[in-house]
Design an enzyme around this catalytic site. Structure first.
Site, PDB file in Angstrom:
ATOM      1  N   LYS A 121       0.834  -1.217   0.000  1.00 38.06           N
ATOM      2  CA  LYS A 121       0.000   0.000   0.000  1.00 38.06           C
ATOM      3  C   LYS A 121       0.862   1.257   0.000  1.00 38.06           C
ATOM      4  CE  LYS A 121      -4.476  -1.660   1.370  1.00 38.06           C
ATOM      5  NZ  LYS A 121      -5.688  -1.554   2.161  1.00 38.06           N
ATOM      6  N   LYS A 205      -5.240  -9.844  -6.039  1.00 37.21           N
ATOM      7  CA  LYS A 205      -6.391 -10.148  -5.174  1.00 37.21           C
ATOM      8  C   LYS A 205      -7.553  -9.215  -5.516  1.00 37.21           C
ATOM      9  CE  LYS A 205      -6.918  -8.336  -1.140  1.00 37.21           C
ATOM     10  NZ  LYS A 205      -7.772  -7.949  -0.017  1.00 37.21           N
ATOM     11  N   LYS A 208     -11.423  -4.027  -2.648  1.00 39.53           N
ATOM     12  CA  LYS A 208     -12.272  -2.844  -2.756  1.00 39.53           C
ATOM     13  C   LYS A 208     -11.524  -1.660  -3.330  1.00 39.53           C
ATOM     14  CE  LYS A 208     -13.956  -3.444   1.792  1.00 39.53           C
ATOM     15  NZ  LYS A 208     -12.808  -3.115   2.619  1.00 39.53           N
TER      16      LYS A 208
HETATM   17  P1  ATP Z   1      -8.940  -2.788   0.823  1.00 33.52           P
HETATM   18  O1  ATP Z   1      -8.759  -3.017  -0.642  1.00 33.52           O
HETATM   19  O2  ATP Z   1      -9.518  -1.445   1.153  1.00 33.52           O
HETATM   20  O3  ATP Z   1      -7.701  -3.106   1.636  1.00 33.52           O
HETATM   21  P2  ATP Z   1     -10.274  -5.315   1.017  1.00 33.52           P
HETATM   22  O4  ATP Z   1     -11.209  -5.506  -0.128  1.00 33.52           O
HETATM   23  O5  ATP Z   1      -8.999  -6.084   1.012  1.00 33.52           O
HETATM   24  O6  ATP Z   1     -10.050  -3.791   1.291  1.00 33.52           O
HETATM   25  P3  ATP Z   1     -10.987  -5.581   3.827  1.00 33.52           P
HETATM   26  O7  ATP Z   1     -11.950  -4.699   4.483  1.00 33.52           O
HETATM   27  O8  ATP Z   1      -9.571  -5.259   4.076  1.00 33.52           O
HETATM   28  O9  ATP Z   1     -11.176  -5.670   2.256  1.00 33.52           O
HETATM   29  O10 ATP Z   1     -11.314  -7.065   4.181  1.00 33.52           O
HETATM   30  C1  ATP Z   1     -12.479  -7.561   4.794  1.00 33.52           C
HETATM   31  C2  ATP Z   1     -12.363  -9.059   4.845  1.00 33.52           C
HETATM   32  O11 ATP Z   1     -12.475  -9.608   3.528  1.00 33.52           O
HETATM   33  C3  ATP Z   1     -11.016  -9.556   5.382  1.00 33.52           C
HETATM   34  O12 ATP Z   1     -11.221 -10.696   6.163  1.00 33.52           O
HETATM   35  C4  ATP Z   1     -10.247  -9.905   4.139  1.00 33.52           C
HETATM   36  O13 ATP Z   1      -9.246 -10.864   4.374  1.00 33.52           O
HETATM   37  C5  ATP Z   1     -11.365 -10.461   3.274  1.00 33.52           C
HETATM   38  N1  ATP Z   1     -11.039 -10.345   1.852  1.00 33.52           N
HETATM   39  C6  ATP Z   1     -10.776  -9.202   1.194  1.00 33.52           C
HETATM   40  N2  ATP Z   1     -10.528  -9.443  -0.097  1.00 33.52           N
HETATM   41  C7  ATP Z   1     -10.639 -10.796  -0.259  1.00 33.52           C
HETATM   42  C8  ATP Z   1     -10.476 -11.666  -1.371  1.00 33.52           C
HETATM   43  N3  ATP Z   1     -10.175 -11.191  -2.555  1.00 33.52           N
HETATM   44  N4  ATP Z   1     -10.659 -12.988  -1.182  1.00 33.52           N
HETATM   45  C9  ATP Z   1     -10.976 -13.472   0.041  1.00 33.52           C
HETATM   46  N5  ATP Z   1     -11.135 -12.700   1.137  1.00 33.52           N
HETATM   47  C10 ATP Z   1     -10.964 -11.370   0.993  1.00 33.52           C
END
Ligand code: ATP
Ligand code: LTN
Length: 341
Positions: A121, A205, A208
């Protein structure tokens, strides 16, 4: 005299958090939220909208406000029952920030600098805040504050959870007392949704805050958007449909989504599509995804009436804060901080 450990409910305690940092994806649902809904039947669960974590990168205040409410609505819409689990907002329980500071003073700078999420990040930000660096300590505070036994997350959070465990062990050793329960990760394997990949880049991955949102399926995307995104998802060379993370990364990812949304095993999917190409597979995949998300979207819409989610969050705060304070106060006491009334 050594004080007895803080009183604990005998039920297994589960804690997890989701950041209001963008529109939730099917990766969040399959990797985390779906498991939250299951765990509420076997454990005492706390699910938290971690708004303070979202502040580690720039956020528009109005959007942050709306997204915080929307993440809580998605919790409920995806099956979390507010009468069974506690749903609340991180910043509503100030003990999280206070414990985070106390734990920062027991965490080493080098431990934080080697976190892969930080490196990743930080390399994408113009200015890197110290909050981005200390982010995993706040996450450790979230978890340790509630004496959590298990933490359901996607596999991207594995390293952060290891740090939370290291911090707990270090503090317990220092005071020769179990101040914090050492939490266990609950991370699904990749084939069971632990890491859903971006549909435009199967090596990234699904996330969001991606720069590649065309490759995200949003939990709230309309059926037509879902169909379009799946139609244009990248595929691998060769037209066979089988699971092989290394050589068939894109198709394997689509198969995992198919499997989790339909309940069919990867083997069943492979044999059902043995004689078809990607076209038919993608068409059917779009329909199973639409079928999975439509009921969530309906419940989400029903929760939009003003005041409904706010009341759930107010109730959640009332339940969470008294659970957090005994642990915070005990740690404050052991550190030598003066008690206040
Ligand atoms: P950001 O991109 O803002 O870091 P994010 O999409 O990774 O956000 P988080 O709020 O950080 O989402 O994650 C919420 C939950 O969803 C966490 O348990 C994270 O591990 C899970 N998660 C996020 N993206 C994935 C993915 N692509 N596959 C499986 N689990 C996920
Ligand atoms: N860092 C997590 C969100 C998060 C979390 C937590 C998850 C913050 N605090 C406590 C589990 C337990 C992420 O998914 N990015």
């Amino acid at each position: 005299m050594v004080k007895p450990p803080a009183p604990r409910n005998m039920a297994k305690r589960v804690f997890s958090g989701v950041q209001p940092s963008g529109s939730l994806t099917i990766g969040n649902y399959l990797g985390a939220l779906r498991n939250f809904a299951k765990l509420q039947y076997e454990a005492d669960c706390l699910f938290c909208v971690v708004d303070l974590h979202a502040l580690t990168v720039p956020q528009d205040p109005k959007e942050l406000h709306q997204r915080t409410l929307d993440v809580a609505r998605i919790f409920v819409a995806s099956g979390i029952d507010p009468n069974r689990a506690t749903i609340f907002v991180q910043s509503h329980v100030p003990a999280h920030s206070e414990l985070s500071w106390l734990l920062e003073c027991t965490t080493y700078d080098g431990e934080l600098r080697r976190m892969t999420q930080y490196k990743d990040k930080a390399s994408r930000q113009e200015v890197v805040t110290s909050g981005l660096l200390t982010y995993p300590v706040l996450m450790a505070a979230d978890i340790l504050l509630y004496q959590s036994d298990e933490v359901p997350v996607g596999d991207d959070q594995k390293q952060h959870l290891e740090l939370a465990r290291d911090i707990a062990v270090r503090v317990n050793n220092r005071f020769d007392e179990e101040i914090f329960k050492v939490p266990k990760p609950y991370i699904p394997p990749r084939a069971a949704g632990g890491r859903i990949m971006n549909l435009q880049d199967p090596y990234e991955k699904m996330s969001k805050s991606t720069e590649n949102p065309r490759g995200n399926i949003g939990i709230l995307d309309s059926p037509d958007e879902i169909r379009k995104k799946i139609r244009s998802a990248v595929t691998d060379s060769g037209r066979e449909i089988y699971y092989d993370e290394e050589n068939k990364a894109a198709v394997s990812n689509l198969m995992v989504i198919y499997s989790l949304c339909s309940g069919q095993s990867l083997d069943e999917i492979q044999s059902n599509y043995a004689d078809s190409g990607y076209g038919d597979f993608k068409k059917d995949l779009a329909e199973v995804v639409v079928e999975t998300l439509t009921p969530i979207q309906k419940r989400f819409a029903e929760l939009s009436e003003p005041g409904v989610i706010e009341a759930i969050l107010a109730e959640g705060r009332k339940k969470a804060e008294p659970l957090a304070l005994p642990t915070l106060n005990r740690f404050r006491d052991r550190l030598g901080l003066l008690t206040h009334s």
